[in-house]
Design an enzyme around this catalytic site. Sequence first.
Site, PDB file in Angstrom:
ATOM      1  N   ARG A 296      -4.163 -12.403  -9.715  1.00  0.00           N
ATOM      2  CA  ARG A 296      -4.380 -11.906  -8.345  1.00  0.00           C
ATOM      3  C   ARG A 296      -3.514 -12.674  -7.345  1.00  0.00           C
ATOM      4  NH1 ARG A 296     -10.885 -10.490  -8.941  1.00  0.00           N
ATOM      5  NH2 ARG A 296     -10.427  -8.510  -9.965  1.00  0.00           N
ATOM      6  N   TYR A 441      -3.516  -2.547  -8.583  1.00  0.00           N
ATOM      7  CA  TYR A 441      -3.738  -3.261  -9.845  1.00  0.00           C
ATOM      8  C   TYR A 441      -4.289  -4.681  -9.650  1.00  0.00           C
ATOM      9  CZ  TYR A 441       1.354  -4.744  -9.766  1.00  0.00           C
ATOM     10  OH  TYR A 441       2.593  -5.221  -9.476  1.00  0.00           O
ATOM     11  N   GLU A 442      -4.803  -5.209 -10.735  1.00  0.00           N
ATOM     12  CA  GLU A 442      -5.520  -6.499 -10.740  1.00  0.00           C
ATOM     13  C   GLU A 442      -6.711  -6.479  -9.779  1.00  0.00           C
ATOM     14  OE1 GLU A 442      -4.508  -7.853 -13.119  1.00  0.00           O
ATOM     15  OE2 GLU A 442      -2.363  -7.473 -13.265  1.00  0.00           O
ATOM     16  N   GLY A 443      -7.377  -5.338  -9.705  1.00  0.00           N
ATOM     17  CA  GLY A 443      -8.528  -5.214  -8.810  1.00  0.00           C
ATOM     18  C   GLY A 443      -8.095  -4.568  -7.516  1.00  0.00           C
ATOM     19  N   GLN A 448     -11.653  -6.153  -4.498  1.00  0.00           N
ATOM     20  CA  GLN A 448     -11.434  -7.476  -3.884  1.00  0.00           C
ATOM     21  C   GLN A 448     -12.391  -7.692  -2.717  1.00  0.00           C
ATOM     22  OE1 GLN A 448      -9.383  -9.589  -5.312  1.00  0.00           O
ATOM     23  NE2 GLN A 448      -8.667  -8.016  -6.719  1.00  0.00           N
TER      24      GLN A 448
END
Lengths: 603, 246
Positions: A296, A441-443, A448
Amino acid sequence: MAEYMSMNTLRFIIHEMLQVEKLCALPRYQDYDKESFDILLDSTKAYADKALFPVFKEMDEQPARFENGKVIVHPSVGQIMKDSGERGAIGSTFDYEVGGLQLPHVLHSAVTHIAQSANNSLPGYTGLTGGAANLIISFGEQSLIEKFVPKMMKGEWAGTMCLTEPQAGSSLSDITTAASPNDDGSYQIKGQKIFISGGDHEYSENFVHLVLARVDGAPLGTKGISLFVVPKFRIKEDETLEPNDVITAGDFQKMGQKGYCTTHLVFGENDNCQGWLVGTKNKGLKHMFQMMNGARIDVGLTAVSTATAAYHASLQYAKERPQGRRVESGGVKNASEEQTPIINHPDVRRMLLLQKSITEGAIALLLQASLYQDMSEAGPEEDRVRYHDLLELLTPIAKTYPSEMGRVSISNGVQVLGGYGFCTDFPLEQYYRDIRIMALYEGTTGIQSLDLLGRKVIMKNGEAMKHLTKEIIETITNAANYDDLKPYAEELKNASKQLQEVIMHLVQYAMKGEHERFIADATVFMDFMSTITIAWQWLKMATVAKTALITGNTTFETSFYENKIHTMRFFFKYELPKIHGLKVTLMRPESLTILEQDQSILA
Amino acid sequence: MKLLVCVTKTPETTAKIAFTANGTAFDTNGVQYIMNPYDEWYALVRALELKEAQGGSVCLINVGSPSNDTVIRKGLAIGADEAVRINAEPKSSLYVAKQIANYAKSEGFDIVFAGKESIDYNGSEVSAMIAELLDVPFISYASHMELEGNVATVSRDIEGGTEVVEVATPFVISAAKGLAEQRIPNMRGIMMAKRKPLKVVEPIAADDLTEAVGYELPPAKSAVKLIDPENMDELVRLLSEEAKVI
């Protein structure tokens, strides 16, 4: 060569604002000094100039694609894997014992910023490989470390993280990839994973996938997820490789980051896919989150770097493009005068300053977060928990602010170029397409924001928030030493107070058991809190700049420091006041998005 | 084979150039420095290639203050084995050449490398002076070099072509583009550089024969003038009266 980032701004944040050379007093970093940091930064820039920036556009024009069962990527992917292995760039933050260089995370982030500004597609291949190797080192048995990590660090084998499945993206509790125990301690893996960045191509002889799966009979939900290392090719006893029944089903065609392949992988279609458990059974998601948190921060870095490169491209254009004339004091324009470069028009200058304030504020925050990571791992024992809490709290903001506001920043960059910003002759449209994935992406931003409000702000009874407030107050106190910064210190003090008020207001819903209501506007809260966080970083930068000007202890030209103070003032005039409107939204009792009626309200 | 590489520090290529002290001194305020690219990219790398092929050692030498150490460390990070800094302000080309020649003479190097010029003062003087002071051959502007035994075959770019010369060691050579390909230090090299020896040597007494009495910037570039293609008379007038090129 066109400028794509500012080395001076990076040096200013690293050395003058964060004073990273103080890290060298810590035992873990005692082999480093300021000189070695400087050489590392300069060398990375030289490498980025030579190998990364020149292929940035070409990789967009020759996107990764799936042909005849193979993923075709730009040849630069092979070059960066090889170079990064040779340069010691993969796993540079790891311990010496496993072949790393114990580089501070803050320097790793600075180096990543340079590389990602030059080319936001290429460094992901090596970044993921380093992240995957780190997971194996952190939780894997020694035999797994010896088998996989050395070749990953040399760039010969690539690493990936495999979380998402066709039916389970943000909701990882619903993954169905199965792991059935074998007699030899390994597992049979069966399932599908999608959106796997860097998942397959011709330039790595093996791919080491870190896969989330459920062991037969595991509990439902996230508490039944385990982590496995599943290579594309198994290593036989004689060290040769054999296929491990990992099939690439395709490569997703995307609107941006086209040089970064995004694969669909099928594990165990022929019931011959072996995986090995990493860490503790059913703790896989927790283990994976170690990599996710780093990832992140890396996405935040990619986003701010993409926006930084876009800013410099639009700045260059604005300096060179003559158009129109300045309005004279009588409100008229002198048509006989030569046209002025558009940088001289207030509205264009506003758009440039907006980009500068967003991108430099965001890179300051990311480097600050990375420094907290160093202190949490290698700082004095008694301070480590505090720094860890600060890192945990700031990670969702460090990922989201650059991803969301970076897009706004680049949009303003496109606007500076007018119609040319929409054309492929200039790089702005590519940057605009490339950054769009960062909020996904990555949350996603939604995830978040839930993490920030629903977990981090209230973690340990608000302990992390108390630490952050203390840091902000320290900045306010330092700024208030200078008369011309005092009004801004007051504004940030007021903003910090409003942050507390909003949190208290929202937490009441949670205390009453109205949890959905508590988190319903989490994304609005993210916008609110991240704006205040960036204002904090700007006041910090301005105070350091002011101190340098007053003491005469300057590394850069006087104008450089004055520009930093000017940009802080811009952020406080044009961006920080937005929190007042956001606060109104967050405090208003109406509940309009919670499903109290059927979906017909959207008809 | 003992190889000596002369390195100097120059302002970064994007540095704004200004002068102080009534135009007699370079204004260092806010200036970032780099290793002179001709020294780094070509002279040093070719020396390293020779060492890698034939064995021996590569020593860097610089004349300057402790603030030059970052630049020297970079050379060590690229691969040089050791370094020497003559602890003195580099007052003039002759002064620098005398310091380097004095050290080189005492150590007995086979080849002394330098960049063809520094990108700040563009003098191309120091390496020639070192050769003269050491009383050894000097090959300037080398763009290719092969070494067989103790005899080097060197290509030099000259007007309209290439000159190929042979020279036996010891000699001094100044490196031009093409002699080698830039190497970027890797992270292990950067860490190892800190542990390599950097010896500081006090200067010998040496006279200067010249003194810089003033610097001035070139005139600012004027704006482009667009001439109507039908108005050739105006174009000719401007080329004749303003540009003074016809």
